[in-house]
Design a protein around this motif. Structure first.
Motif, PDB file in Angstrom:
ATOM      1  N   LEU A  63      -0.087  -6.927  36.298  1.00 60.79           N
ATOM      2  CA  LEU A  63      -1.072  -7.327  35.246  1.00 60.79           C
ATOM      3  C   LEU A  63      -2.632  -7.412  35.829  1.00 60.79           C
ATOM      4  O   LEU A  63      -3.362  -7.224  35.000  1.00 60.79           O
ATOM      5  N   ALA A  64      -2.568  -7.783  36.919  1.00 55.24           N
ATOM      6  CA  ALA A  64      -4.102  -7.829  37.816  1.00 55.24           C
ATOM      7  C   ALA A  64      -4.682  -6.330  37.705  1.00 55.24           C
ATOM      8  O   ALA A  64      -5.648  -6.461  37.203  1.00 55.24           O
ATOM      9  N   ASP A  65      -3.861  -5.578  37.893  1.00 53.62           N
ATOM     10  CA  ASP A  65      -4.314  -4.153  38.067  1.00 53.62           C
ATOM     11  C   ASP A  65      -4.908  -3.581  36.537  1.00 53.62           C
ATOM     12  O   ASP A  65      -5.779  -2.983  36.330  1.00 53.62           O
ATOM     13  N   ALA A  66      -3.898  -4.032  35.420  1.00 56.62           N
ATOM     14  CA  ALA A  66      -4.199  -3.905  34.161  1.00 56.62           C
ATOM     15  C   ALA A  66      -5.408  -4.495  33.526  1.00 56.62           C
ATOM     16  O   ALA A  66      -6.146  -3.726  33.014  1.00 56.62           O
ATOM     17  N   VAL A  67      -5.728  -5.722  34.128  1.00 53.50           N
ATOM     18  CA  VAL A  67      -6.826  -6.349  33.560  1.00 53.50           C
ATOM     19  C   VAL A  67      -8.143  -5.631  34.190  1.00 53.50           C
ATOM     20  O   VAL A  67      -9.017  -5.423  33.381  1.00 53.50           O
ATOM     21  N   ARG A  68      -8.123  -5.333  35.383  1.00 54.19           N
ATOM     22  CA  ARG A  68      -9.207  -4.822  35.890  1.00 54.19           C
ATOM     23  C   ARG A  68      -9.302  -3.271  35.648  1.00 54.19           C
ATOM     24  O   ARG A  68     -10.378  -2.825  35.068  1.00 54.19           O
ATOM     25  N   GLU A  69      -8.155  -2.559  35.627  1.00 50.63           N
ATOM     26  CA  GLU A  69      -8.493  -1.153  35.152  1.00 50.63           C
ATOM     27  C   GLU A  69      -8.630  -0.803  33.713  1.00 50.63           C
ATOM     28  O   GLU A  69      -9.305   0.005  33.259  1.00 50.63           O
ATOM     29  N   HIS A  70      -7.841  -1.496  32.718  1.00 53.37           N
ATOM     30  CA  HIS A  70      -7.796  -1.021  31.382  1.00 53.37           C
ATOM     31  C   HIS A  70      -8.625  -1.988  30.480  1.00 53.37           C
ATOM     32  O   HIS A  70      -9.034  -1.495  29.608  1.00 53.37           O
ATOM     33  N   LEU A  71      -8.763  -3.373  30.952  1.00 58.10           N
ATOM     34  CA  LEU A  71      -9.643  -4.175  30.216  1.00 58.10           C
ATOM     35  C   LEU A  71     -10.853  -4.351  30.859  1.00 58.10           C
ATOM     36  O   LEU A  71     -11.996  -4.911  30.059  1.00 58.10           O
ATOM     37  N   ALA A  72     -11.378  -3.839  31.965  1.00 56.96           N
ATOM     38  CA  ALA A  72     -12.547  -3.972  32.490  1.00 56.96           C
ATOM     39  C   ALA A  72     -13.087  -5.235  32.920  1.00 56.96           C
ATOM     40  O   ALA A  72     -14.227  -5.565  32.703  1.00 56.96           O
ATOM     41  N   LEU A  73     -11.829  -6.183  33.018  1.00 57.67           N
ATOM     42  CA  LEU A  73     -12.314  -7.860  33.587  1.00 57.67           C
ATOM     43  C   LEU A  73     -11.900  -7.834  34.847  1.00 57.67           C
ATOM     44  O   LEU A  73     -11.077  -7.270  35.218  1.00 57.67           O
ATOM     45  N   GLU A  74     -12.182  -9.100  35.208  1.00 56.94           N
ATOM     46  CA  GLU A  74     -11.874  -9.435  36.540  1.00 56.94           C
ATOM     47  C   GLU A  74     -10.612 -10.425  36.285  1.00 56.94           C
ATOM     48  O   GLU A  74     -10.167 -11.310  35.418  1.00 56.94           O
ATOM     49  N   PRO A  75      -9.436 -10.038  37.125  1.00 55.80           N
ATOM     50  CA  PRO A  75      -8.142 -10.617  36.999  1.00 55.80           C
ATOM     51  C   PRO A  75      -8.246 -12.157  37.475  1.00 55.80           C
ATOM     52  O   PRO A  75      -9.191 -12.452  38.164  1.00 55.80           O
ATOM     53  N   ASP A  76      -7.356 -12.864  36.867  1.00 54.53           N
ATOM     54  CA  ASP A  76      -7.144 -14.548  37.234  1.00 54.53           C
ATOM     55  C   ASP A  76      -5.666 -14.583  37.715  1.00 54.53           C
ATOM     56  O   ASP A  76      -4.842 -14.348  37.229  1.00 54.53           O
ATOM     57  N   ALA A  77      -5.593 -14.761  39.009  1.00 51.70           N
ATOM     58  CA  ALA A  77      -4.414 -14.638  39.602  1.00 51.70           C
ATOM     59  C   ALA A  77      -3.532 -15.782  38.867  1.00 51.70           C
ATOM     60  O   ALA A  77      -2.122 -15.688  38.735  1.00 51.70           O
ATOM     61  N   GLU A  78      -4.149 -17.044  38.705  1.00 50.24           N
ATOM     62  CA  GLU A  78      -3.291 -18.106  38.131  1.00 50.24           C
ATOM     63  C   GLU A  78      -2.822 -17.492  36.717  1.00 50.24           C
ATOM     64  O   GLU A  78      -1.574 -17.845  36.573  1.00 50.24           O
ATOM     65  N   ARG A  79      -3.580 -16.980  35.909  1.00 50.24           N
ATOM     66  CA  ARG A  79      -3.123 -16.451  34.628  1.00 50.24           C
ATOM     67  C   ARG A  79      -2.094 -15.462  34.655  1.00 50.24           C
ATOM     68  O   ARG A  79      -1.186 -15.617  33.963  1.00 50.24           O
ATOM     69  N   GLU A  80      -2.382 -14.538  35.382  1.00 50.17           N
ATOM     70  CA  GLU A  80      -1.488 -13.075  35.715  1.00 50.17           C
ATOM     71  C   GLU A  80      -0.096 -13.790  36.363  1.00 50.17           C
ATOM     72  O   GLU A  80       1.054 -13.388  35.643  1.00 50.17           O
TER      73      GLU A  80
END
Length: 99
Positions: A63-80
């Protein structure tokens, strides 16, 4: 596999979509008229990982990779991490070994 395919078509896909919409890293699912398929690109990859026995840690990393790579957002470890826990629990409760 037939029963599992049926479960996926009748319940699993919809339930997983709802979980992804509640996760909503973009923060738009509450907007009127926003498409309910916003995160559908993640349905099969998440289902495949669950089928393969992914752990919370595996899913959180995906999920962190998906947020970073596909959504171009900074992942949130707690949320993911929270979604990963929810996914593992949901899958275990679903009674289906194959979403």
């Amino acid at each position: 596999m037939g029963g599992n395919d049926r479960w996926w078509r009748e319940e699993g896909e919809r339930e997983l979509r709802e979980l992804l919409l509640r996760w909503d890293p973009i923060g738009v699912s509450h907007e009127p008229g926003w498409p309910s398929d916003e995160y559908d690109a993640f349905l099969e990859p998440v289902a495949d990982r669950l089928r393969a026995g992914a752990t919370e840690e595996d899913l959180s990393a995906f999920l962190a990779d998906a947020v970073r790579e596909h959504l171009a957002l900074e992942p949130d470890a707690e949320r993911e991490g929270a979604l990963a826990r929810e996914l593992v629990g949901w899958y275990a409760r679903s009674g289906s070994p194959d979403p």
